[in-house]
Enzyme design. Structure first.
Site: not given
Length: 319
Positions: A66-67, A145, A273
């Site tokens: 998604d990035h 993350h 986000h």
């Protein structure tokens, strides 16, 4: 002031019909810097009538789909626009970003008429300053993350104060190179006397500081990197009732995001986000309310697709 921040997308995981994936673009003195490039970023640029040819640098936080899934499309778009691009494109990101893009370019036989310069970050080894010129510098910070993830700091350099012509004339400072050096902040020697810039320049104009932070879990040190920043765009994936899920997935709640910026005394905080489960406006305003309760004086707002923020003195105005 020639400094704008454009919100291209605000969602996480997958795009929705009214919310594209998280991406932010800075326009600064005729050049653009893109932060993250998920699916449909190209559509956001078109909708907001932003020139992709002015993008000089793309900064990717991490290698989750998604990035990054819109990155190849942007690279192809730049190559297919009449072969007019001459400037190189710098792409910054974690280890693997070059392999990801070059593999796709080779498989799809993409013709590029311009150079791509890659800067892959080895976390804790690469120097914090990624880029610097006379107006600004860009730094990275390590986030927390499930894979290597990077936050980006855009720091505008302080500007000299207004030049006092009368004062310069009273000190017999001639027009030309000597005055220019003083205006640029350098000391000069004139007739055996040292003259410092503060003698003929007004108060220094502090540069603006902006941070882009996503995806990350909460950790204490994060606030130390963004102390007294003017604006921080920070992920707020979950509401507080899902704080355990946020912790498990290494994301932030809106409340935790506000705790971070409050501790850092950030002037403005933009939440971004958002989980795809929050499709209704009331859900998003509940996120906002949780953050504002945590940091009542934090000038907190919801980032929205298509939003534009324009620098005005020491803050950003939502247009």
């Amino acid at each position: 002031m020639n400094f704008n921040i454009n919100i291209l997308g605000t969602g996480g995981t997958r795009p929705l019909h009214n919310r594209y994936l998280t991406s932010v673009l800075i326009e600064y003195h005729g050049e653009s810097i893109l932060f993250d490039c998920g699916e449909a970023t190209q559509m956001s640029l078109r909708k907001q009538k932003i020139s992709w040819q002015k993008i000089k640098m793309i900064c990717i936080t991490h290698l989750h789909a998604d990035h990054i899934t819109g990155l190849l499309g942007i690279v192809m778009l730049m190559a297919q626009s009449g072969d007019t691009r001459k400037e190189p494109l710098t792409i910054i990101g974690p280890i693997g970003i070059k392999k990801y893009l070059e593999t796709n370019i080779e498989l799809l036989r993409v013709h590029k008429n311009y150079q791509i310069i890659y800067k892959e970050i080895i976390i804790n080894k690469t120097e914090p300053v990624l880029y610097e010129d006379k107006r600004k510098r860009i730094e990275y910070i390590k986030l927390k993350h499930s894979i290597d993830c990077i936050g980006y700091l855009f720091i505008e350099k302080d500007k000299p104060g207004k030049f006092d012509t009368q004062k310069a004339e009273s000190l017999n400072i001639p027009k030309g190179p000597i005055r220019k050096k003083l205006q640029e902040g350098y000391e000069v020697i004139l007739n055996g006397r040292k003259i410092v810039p503060s003698e003929i320049l007004g108060e220094i104009k502090k540069g603006l500081k902006f941070a882009y932070i996503t995806d990350t879990a909460y950790f204490e040190e994060l606030s130390t990197y963004i102390q007294n920043f003017n604006l921080v765009i920070i992920e707020s994936t979950f509401k507080d009732d899902l704080k355990e899920e946020a912790k498990k997935k290494l994301h932030l709640t809106a409340k935790l995001a506000a705790q971070i910026t409050k501790k850092a005394k950030v002037y403005q905080t933009g939440l971004i986000h958002f989980s795809e489960r929050y499709t209704l406006n009331k859900d998003l305003y509940e996120l906002l309310n949780e953050a504002q309760q945590e940091y009542p004086n934090g000038n907190i707002f919801l980032a929205k697709d298509g939003m534009k923020l324009k620098a005005n003195k020491d803050k950003f105005i939502i247009k």
